[in-house]
Design a protein around this motif. Structure first.
Motif, mmCIF file in Angstrom:
data_model
loop_
_atom_site.group_PDB
_atom_site.id
_atom_site.type_symbol
_atom_site.label_atom_id
_atom_site.label_comp_id
_atom_site.label_asym_id
_atom_site.label_seq_id
_atom_site.Cartn_x
_atom_site.Cartn_y
_atom_site.Cartn_z
ATOM 1 N N ASP A 66 1.095 -0.347 -0.322
ATOM 2 C CA ASP A 66 2.199 0.276 -1.047
ATOM 3 C C ASP A 66 2.151 1.760 -0.700
ATOM 4 N N ILE A 102 4.054 -6.757 -6.195
ATOM 5 C CA ILE A 102 5.124 -6.066 -5.475
ATOM 6 C C ILE A 102 6.136 -5.486 -6.456
ATOM 7 N N TYR A 108 6.745 -0.779 1.390
ATOM 8 C CA TYR A 108 5.471 -1.367 1.799
ATOM 9 C C TYR A 108 5.339 -1.281 3.310
#
Length: 151
Positions: A66, A102, A108
């Protein structure tokens, strides 16, 4: 008389506790639901442009991260490593990750590195967006660059 009150209070507390707990079957049902969620995956290939063979013990590491916060280290979502074992580029990879980790608003990146004898030899130097980019891609084709070790 005091003993009777203590016993009565203890009994009331025991009944209240028993009534307020969740039945075991409900707890089991909730944990089964969490465990049944399938892992998601990013697939791809990685290669480099130099015409150099890797030794069998070269370690290839692929990382999903991330990269939402530019002023902080990337948060690793998933990572996998494997040995070259006589194989040469391009390498195929499949990196599993938990979709619950997520955030749809975060970007990402998938990155890779190749270490030989504990020393970094190749690495990605470009962002390879996956998962939440505009194309919702689950694939990445990485080109690694050779690290200059002469410095």
């Amino acid at each position: 008389m005091k003993l009777f009150r203590l016993l009565a209070l203890g009994a009331v507390a025991l009944v209240a506790t028993a009534c307020s707990t969740t039945p075991q079957s409900t707890i089991a049902d909730q944990s089964a639901t969490v465990e049944e969620q399938p892992m998601a995956e990013v697939r791809g290939t990685l290669t480099y442009l130099q015409r150099i063979a890797l030794p069998d013990d070269a370690v290839i590491t692929v990382t999903l991260e991330d990269i939402a916060f530019a002023d902080a280290p990337a948060e690793v979502i998933s990572q996998d490593s494997f040995m070259a074992e006589g194989n040469q580029v391009p390498f195929n990879f499949t990196l599993e990750y938990d979709p619950n980790l997520i955030n749809a608003r975060h970007p990402y990146n998938i990155r890779a590195r190749i270490d030989v004898d504990g020393q970094l030899m190749f690495t990605t130097d470009t962002i390879y967006p996956v998962i939440t980019n505009s194309e919702e891609t689950q694939q990445a084709h990485l080109i690694l660059r050779m690290v200059d070790r002469s410095k």
